[in-house]
Each structure stands twice: as C-alpha cells, then as structure tokens.
Design a protein around this motif. Sequence first.
Motif, short mmCIF file in Angstrom:
data_model
loop_
_atom_site.label_atom_id
_atom_site.label_comp_id
_atom_site.label_asym_id
_atom_site.label_seq_id
_atom_site.Cartn_x
_atom_site.Cartn_y
_atom_site.Cartn_z
N HIS A 171 0.85 -1.19 0.00
CA HIS A 171 0.00 0.00 0.00
C HIS A 171 0.89 1.24 0.00
O HIS A 171 1.86 1.31 0.76
CB HIS A 171 -0.91 0.00 1.23
CG HIS A 171 -1.99 1.02 1.19
ND1 HIS A 171 -1.78 2.35 1.45
CD2 HIS A 171 -3.32 0.91 0.91
CE1 HIS A 171 -2.90 3.02 1.35
NE2 HIS A 171 -3.86 2.17 1.02
N SER A 174 0.38 2.79 3.69
CA SER A 174 0.30 1.94 4.87
C SER A 174 1.16 0.70 4.67
O SER A 174 1.17 0.10 3.59
CB SER A 174 -1.16 1.52 5.13
OG SER A 174 -1.23 0.58 6.19
N GLN A 177 -0.95 -3.21 4.75
CA GLN A 177 -1.76 -3.77 3.67
C GLN A 177 -0.91 -3.93 2.41
O GLN A 177 -0.01 -3.13 2.16
CB GLN A 177 -2.96 -2.86 3.35
CG GLN A 177 -4.10 -2.94 4.35
CD GLN A 177 -5.28 -2.08 3.92
OE1 GLN A 177 -5.10 -1.02 3.34
NE2 GLN A 177 -6.48 -2.55 4.19
N LYS A 217 -5.93 5.26 -2.25
CA LYS A 217 -7.35 5.41 -1.94
C LYS A 217 -8.22 4.48 -2.76
O LYS A 217 -9.30 4.09 -2.34
CB LYS A 217 -7.79 6.86 -2.16
CG LYS A 217 -7.15 7.86 -1.21
CD LYS A 217 -7.67 9.27 -1.48
CE LYS A 217 -7.03 10.27 -0.52
NZ LYS A 217 -7.52 11.66 -0.78
N LYS A 232 -13.04 1.44 -4.00
CA LYS A 232 -12.49 2.11 -2.83
C LYS A 232 -11.73 1.09 -1.99
O LYS A 232 -12.20 -0.03 -1.77
CB LYS A 232 -13.60 2.74 -2.00
CG LYS A 232 -14.09 4.07 -2.52
CD LYS A 232 -15.04 4.72 -1.54
CE LYS A 232 -15.48 6.09 -2.02
NZ LYS A 232 -16.42 6.71 -1.07
N THR A 233 -10.56 1.49 -1.48
CA THR A 233 -9.74 0.56 -0.71
C THR A 233 -10.38 0.25 0.64
O THR A 233 -10.21 -0.84 1.17
CB THR A 233 -8.33 1.14 -0.52
OG1 THR A 233 -7.80 1.52 -1.79
CG2 THR A 233 -7.40 0.14 0.12
N GLU A 234 -11.12 1.21 1.20
CA GLU A 234 -11.68 1.01 2.54
C GLU A 234 -12.72 -0.10 2.57
O GLU A 234 -12.64 -1.02 3.39
CB GLU A 234 -12.29 2.32 3.03
CG GLU A 234 -11.29 3.44 3.22
CD GLU A 234 -11.95 4.72 3.66
OE1 GLU A 234 -11.23 5.66 4.01
OE2 GLU A 234 -13.21 4.77 3.67
N ASN A 235 -13.71 -0.03 1.67
CA ASN A 235 -14.82 -0.97 1.73
C ASN A 235 -15.03 -1.74 0.43
O ASN A 235 -16.03 -2.46 0.29
CB ASN A 235 -16.12 -0.23 2.08
CG ASN A 235 -16.33 0.99 1.18
OD1 ASN A 235 -15.65 1.15 0.16
ND2 ASN A 235 -17.28 1.84 1.56
#
Length: 579
Positions: A171, A174, A177, A217, A232-235
């Motif tokens: 990532h 981060s 990930q 993102k 989207k990477t979050e969800n």
Amino acid sequence: MWRHCSLNVNSAKHTANGDQHVERSSRRIFVSSRGALLRQFLLTSGAKLKAENIRMNLELLESFGQNYPEDFDGALDCVSIAVTCAFNRQGTLLAVGCNDGRVVVWDFLTRGIAKIINAHVHPVCSLSWNRNGHKLLSAATDNTVSVWDVLSGENDRTYRFPSPVLKVQFHPRSSNQFLVCPLKHAAVLMNTSGSHQVIPLDDNDLNIIATFDRRGKYIYTGNAKGRILVFKTENLELVASFRVTTGTLNTTAIKSIEFARRGECFLVNSADRIIRVYESREVLTCGKDGEPEPIQKLQDLVNKTLWKKCCFSGDGEYIVAGSARQHSLYIWEKSVGNLVKILHGTKGELLLDVVWHPVRPIIASISSGLVSIWAQNQVENWSAFAPDFKELDENVEYDERESEFDLEDEDKEKVDTKGPDQEDTEVDVTTVEPIQAFVSSDEEDEDLDALMYLPVSPEVDEPEEVWQGTGDGALQDDGMTPAAAEKKRSHSNTDQLASSKKKKMKAFDVHLPDAPKDEIHPLLSANAKKSQENKSQPRKSRPQKSRSSRLEKRRERAKVSDPEISYRENTNSGDSIPL
C-alpha cells in the motif's frame, strides 16, 4: 469607434469656411482617440509578445535540460540471474530478485551490493518496497509471499497461496496492507495479520491484474475483456468502470496498469500494442459504465511492437516501454505524445523488467540476467562556469600581474560611499528545507524515518587477539584471562543461538476456495515446455569408437600428465632424446 470619428472628420470637411473651428476640434478628437487606441493596442500586443518570448525562452532552456536517459551507463552483476527489480521511494536502494531465490539490495549511489537476503528457494518474480523503505515484499514462483526487514535481513511473515502469484504491491501509505494478484483468480487485498479480502469480479473473467493508485485510496483492476474497475480501498465499493475498446466494438485484454508518481495520470498497457494514458479524475467523474477518452495513445506504428513492461518517469512527464521481442526501450513525452528516444540493448536479448528511477533520469532494465543502467551522457563544460576559461593543448607560461593575488589592491581608487552602512544580515544555516522530489503534494515535511542507506560493517575473517603477556595466565585487552574470555565467548554464542531459536517465522496459509491448484507460474512454464520438447525428441546415438582407439587416447592423456611414461616409451623405441 474609428469609423464614427472618420465620419465626423468627413462631415467637417464639407462644412463652410466659417466652421473651421468644428473641423479642427473633430480632428483633434480623432487624433487623440486614435492615439489612445494605438497606444492601448501596442501595450497589449507588447505584453503578449513579451509573454510569448518568455514562454519560448523557457521552452528553449528546458530543451537543453533533457529529463530522459540517452546512453548505456554500465551493468550490475548480481552473480545470480536477475529476474525483477524495484527502486525504493528515494531511489537510493535497488532491490533485485534473482533466479536462485535471493534478493540483492544495491546501494545505487555507489553501485555496490549493500545486502544479500536469502529470501526464497525458487525464483523471485515480484518485489515491492513499503513507503519508508524498512520493509520489502517479495513473491516467488513457489506460491509464497514474504515480508522482509531490510536492515536485519530477517523474515517477518510468510504467506502461502494455493496458486502462483504474479504480482505483489505494498500500500503506498500503509505498511499493514498489500495487494496480491494470483494466477487465474481475483486480486486479493491482504493484511499483515493474515486476514484477506477478495476484490469483486466483473464479466466472470479470472485473468485479473490490479494496482493501487498513487495514494492508495482506490484499487484499479483490469481483465482480459478490456474492462477496468475502480474500487475504494476502505470498503471495496465500486465507484467507476469503463471498457477499453480498439475503436470499434472489439475489446482488448489489459496487461498492466501503472500510475505516475506525480500528477493524476495512469497508463494502460493492452494486448492491441497500444499504450493509453488516462486521467484518474476524469475516470472517477464518469462513474460506472463511463466512457473516458485517453489523453494519449502511444504505439510503434512501424514494427507493431508488443510491450513487455511500461512505466512513468519520476516527474510523470515521460513514459518508457520495453519491447517484448528484443532489448529495446521506447521513450515518449507524455504531454505531446512524440517519440523522443529509442535505447537499443544487445541484439538477441529478451527484456524481463523495466523501472525508472524515482528522482533522476535513469532507467534500469533486466535482460540476460544482468541489470542494465541507462543514464544521460554528462559532458563537462567548464566554460559554462568560467566564461574566460580556455582549454590548453600544452603548457603556457603565465605572467603574473603585480597585484593579482593581493588581499587588497593598493592601487585601486577608493570610492566614497555616502549612503548608510548596511548591517550584516544573519544567514540561517540550521533550517533544513524538505526536498520537493521526496515530498508528495499533500505533505509538507519529509519522512524522517525513511531508510535511505544501509550500514556496511567491514568483514574480518580472523581477528587477531592482542595479548598483554605470554603464558596461560596472561591477560587480554579487557583484563580477562583466556579461560574467562573463552567462557564468555561460549556464553554469548549460546545466547545468540537461543535468541535465534526464540524468533520463529510467522507463516500464514491463505485459503482461496476457487483458486486453481495445478497451475504453473509463467516464468516456469517456458522452461517446462523446453524440457518437454527435449524429452519428446529422440536422442541421437553417438557412434561407438573401437577399443584400440580408446586405449590410444588414454595413453596420450597419461603422457601429458606424467612425463616419465613418455620418457620410457621413447627409450624403449630407441629414439634419441636431446639433453
């Protein structure tokens, strides 16, 4: 306005002689208005010309500062056969994955090996650095993915997949990930703790390639039917999608997606031999089932070259593509789309990987197991620094002037300055300004924890122990007897063994129910085909030689190895041997 003023003047000319005052006043009005208009036109046109001249001068100056490599600048020999490579974020370290499973970390400034990590048993097929450069992610052809501590060279975690892994990527922001692209399976978003998420598919096509965007993102995926999805990477929510077409309704397979380090552009390498450059903002604005237009289409119109690997330059202004047929690198300018340079390697070599240095105009390419470096040809021009500099073919006697090397010229006339004495200004030499090449557009300061270089300790084969006396009871430098020193040394060795035993490698098995288990990695499939072809071909039997000829050969070898045998044979035959 000019027409109106000219009508006044013409009407004034046809008036009577008594109306001369009106004619003169109208002429003055016309001249004054025409002068004002002319003056305004000259001012505006002058400003435009000045701006145009400045722009042309800037373009002229920028043309001298080329930001792409031009010549071959040496090779890096990793002792093993190099397969893939990757720069860290600052471009100071280059990691090279080899065919024997080792990862060689090069100090790119000194062009020397800084560390060798015995990473895998099978060939390394993909590498990725984390943001601060302390961790290195590697994938091998034995379906394993490992995270390595670059400073210590130790393995932090290993992940075992059921199918071959084509690509891994940390990532961008981060270190917890990373993205994994298995063969004939959907992309997997992994967490360092061992948990994973499978990125959704579209069109039920399993030939998936995936990558993070510049800031992590979004995740962009592409399949063999030319469809690109943005999550989207979050969800993992689908936010945009479009299809790459060849001008008609026909689609083309997506081979790779690469993002630029600067700007919002990304390129798509497809099977129709065309590199398309898109803007991520436009793609996100079009939304689902959109039709964004590429800002550039790059291809080799003459040879119709199929591209093995493509990437952006560090500043995002140039694009380099490596040919899949030979060792040739094509460089385009992104803004214009023109081909500016073709770099040719050795004929007959096949290209495996291409990376551009993050900061400097340097390209590293891999072919025939070596890492080739391409850089600019630096020409020393001392006259640019000293206008009166002259290159001499031979020594010339120089006549020194009388006051040339004096601290103060006594003959110089003193100039009286009536102005106020200028106070000495303090110069700030403690503040360190961040280097803009190492800072993103949304950051102000550099990452102080970034690993720029690796410490190198000298290797001592047999350190000599310095004694302060002779005999068994003599003391060493630290005031200890030899028995006590040996006891301490054995104790430290046991401590090291204990610490190494305590630190165990964390291994995780990643369960993918739909993953194919009998697939062979593309790097190994070519070698397997060659071996099968060799097995299928009947072996040609060599003609057997007679026993006498074999004995003669053995006798000749014995003569060469042992001169006494030849001496005996010559004496028995009666030949004279010169003394």
